[in-house]
Scaffold this active site. Structure first.
Site, short mmCIF file in Angstrom:
data_model
loop_
_atom_site.label_atom_id
_atom_site.label_comp_id
_atom_site.label_asym_id
_atom_site.label_seq_id
_atom_site.Cartn_x
_atom_site.Cartn_y
_atom_site.Cartn_z
N ASP A 35 0.76 -1.08 -0.12
CA ASP A 35 0.27 0.15 -0.22
C ASP A 35 0.62 1.38 0.04
O ASP A 35 1.97 1.37 0.45
CB ASP A 35 -1.05 -0.02 1.45
CG ASP A 35 -2.54 -1.53 1.48
OD1 ASP A 35 -2.53 -1.32 -0.02
OD2 ASP A 35 -2.98 -0.97 1.62
N LYS A 95 -6.28 -7.02 2.20
CA LYS A 95 -7.28 -7.79 2.84
C LYS A 95 -7.14 -8.73 3.43
O LYS A 95 -7.18 -8.98 4.85
CB LYS A 95 -8.97 -7.48 1.85
CG LYS A 95 -8.98 -6.00 1.65
CD LYS A 95 -10.46 -6.06 0.92
CE LYS A 95 -10.85 -4.82 0.80
NZ LYS A 95 -10.79 -3.62 1.99
N GLU A 134 -10.53 -9.86 -3.79
CA GLU A 134 -9.84 -8.65 -3.93
C GLU A 134 -8.63 -10.10 -4.72
O GLU A 134 -7.16 -10.00 -4.65
CB GLU A 134 -8.85 -8.75 -3.05
CG GLU A 134 -8.51 -6.74 -3.46
CD GLU A 134 -7.67 -6.32 -2.20
OE1 GLU A 134 -8.27 -4.63 -2.62
OE2 GLU A 134 -7.63 -6.61 -1.09
N ASN A 149 -19.90 -3.43 4.74
CA ASN A 149 -20.30 -2.53 5.05
C ASN A 149 -21.44 -1.70 3.77
O ASN A 149 -21.94 -2.23 3.64
CB ASN A 149 -18.71 -1.52 4.46
CG ASN A 149 -18.59 -1.27 3.46
OD1 ASN A 149 -19.00 -1.93 2.15
ND2 ASN A 149 -17.27 -0.72 3.45
N GLY A 164 -22.19 2.17 13.86
CA GLY A 164 -22.06 0.58 14.61
C GLY A 164 -22.23 -0.66 13.35
O GLY A 164 -22.36 -0.45 12.49
N GLY A 217 -12.59 -2.23 8.47
CA GLY A 217 -12.79 -3.64 7.80
C GLY A 217 -11.81 -5.11 7.92
O GLY A 217 -12.96 -5.55 8.74
N ASP A 218 -11.00 -4.75 7.58
CA ASP A 218 -9.71 -6.74 7.68
C ASP A 218 -9.99 -6.83 8.75
O ASP A 218 -9.76 -7.63 9.18
CB ASP A 218 -8.72 -5.74 7.09
CG ASP A 218 -8.79 -5.17 5.39
OD1 ASP A 218 -9.86 -6.08 4.95
OD2 ASP A 218 -7.79 -4.75 4.93
N ARG A 271 -5.35 5.34 15.29
CA ARG A 271 -4.06 5.03 15.11
C ARG A 271 -3.52 5.46 13.76
O ARG A 271 -4.26 5.11 12.67
CB ARG A 271 -3.25 3.76 15.34
CG ARG A 271 -3.52 3.20 16.65
CD ARG A 271 -2.88 1.74 17.70
NE ARG A 271 -3.19 1.33 18.92
CZ ARG A 271 -2.95 0.17 18.92
NH1 ARG A 271 -3.04 -0.54 18.45
NH2 ARG A 271 -3.19 -0.02 20.16
#
EC number: 2.7.1.15
Length: 307
Positions: free
Chosen positions: A16, A43, A142, A186, A227, A253-254, A287
């Site tokens: 990334d 992912k 992916e 999501n 939530g 999400g991962d 973070r």
């Protein structure tokens, strides 16, 4: 002799490129940013690192190119206690690479190439599954379509619990849904699958019911800071997100998916697993950084003990 794991992840391994910027450039603009960093991602890799951080015996099936990025990513996974003995090194394509732009609110926009991730074949998956066993399969969208379908089908044959994280939305295909025991979309992915725009708990429930009608027995509709809606045994349960200042949402999400799978192994309770995963993901987004920002088991338990 088969190797036994708690969690098997079939998924992407990427390098990334993280761009921190005060604002996204308009079309055709050139703007200065605050920083650019290269960090391990993908992912599949993120989910595997999360499970390993939470003390689960974890293996990753994926692919990298035979290049310096691929070698670096494999070394990083090994350091983080992920078994990479089943990761393929592809000669015909480079390692997957994504560019993520993160604004001052911590929101991210991404673009990238799957690279080697798109070169995993059905025969590769079948050969590897003959060498191992696991309690849970965690898979995203992916990698190549044939690798996703093969992994879910092989897992079903072996009575593994199959969790599908249908991300990214660009990779979604309906044929995979019939092999999933649980799906974790999501808001954007939920709309891509069901056509329902999730804006509140009511629309999240409508989407969960639609997912059930599409053949997926259990779902967790994720609404980021608003939530999650858990739909299990035809019963909805709303779980609040923890309150944090979002710094970097890349990989949230991962982290959620890996933490959910880990907790589900311990508790066999989906609602409890989502509560646990919500804490892990909340700590992650508070973070900056990629896999290094994923919390340890002790950090998640410590946070939960103070609530």
């Amino acid at each position: 002799m088969k190797k036994n794991y708690d969690i098997l992840v079939v998924g992407s391994i990427n390098m990334d490129v993280i761009v921190n910027t005060d604002r996204y450039p308009a079309y055709g603009d050139t703007v200065f940013c605050n920083s650019i960093n290269m960090t391990p991602g993908g992912k599949g890799a993120n989910q595997a690192v999360t499970a390993a951080q939470l003390n689960k015996k974890t293996a990753l099936i994926g692919a990298v190119g035979k290049d310096s990025a691929g070698s670096q990513l494999l070394r990083n996974l090994e350091v983080k206690n992920v078994d990479v003995s089943h990761v393929l090194e592809v000669e015909t394509s480079g390692t997957g690479t994504f560019v993520a732009m993160i604004d001052v609110r911590g929101e991210n926009t991404m673009v990238g190439t799957k690279g080697a991730n798109d070169h995993i074949l059905r025969k590769d998956i079948e050969q590897i599954f003959d060498q191992l066993d696991a309690k849970i399969l965690l898979v995203q969208m992916e990698t190549s379509k044939e690798s996703i379908l093969a992994a879910m089908q092989e897992a079903r044959k072996r009575k593994m619990f199959v969790i599908l994280d249908p991300a990214p939305a660009d990779g979604i295909f309906e044929e995979a849904f019939q092999y999933a025991d649980l799906i974790l979309p999501n808001k954007q992915e939920t709309k891509a699958i069901t056509g329902i725009d999730v804006v509140d708990r009511e629309t999240a429930l409508q989407a969960a019911i639609k997912l059930k009608e599409m053949g997926i027995p259990q779902s967790v509709v994720k609404m980021a800071e608003n939530g999650s809606l858990v739909y299990h045994n035809d019963t909805p349960t709303y779980i609040e997100a923890i309150k944090v200042q979002a710094v970097d949402t890349v990989g949230a999400g991962d982290c959620f998916a890996g933490a959910l799978a880990s907790s589900l192994l311990e508790t066999n309770d989906l609602v409890e697993a989502v509560k646990f995963a919500s804490v892990a993901a909340g700590i992650k987004v508070s973070r900056s950084g990629g896999q290094d920002a994923i919390p340890s088991l002790q950090e998640v338990l410590s946070y939960r003990s103070t609530c």
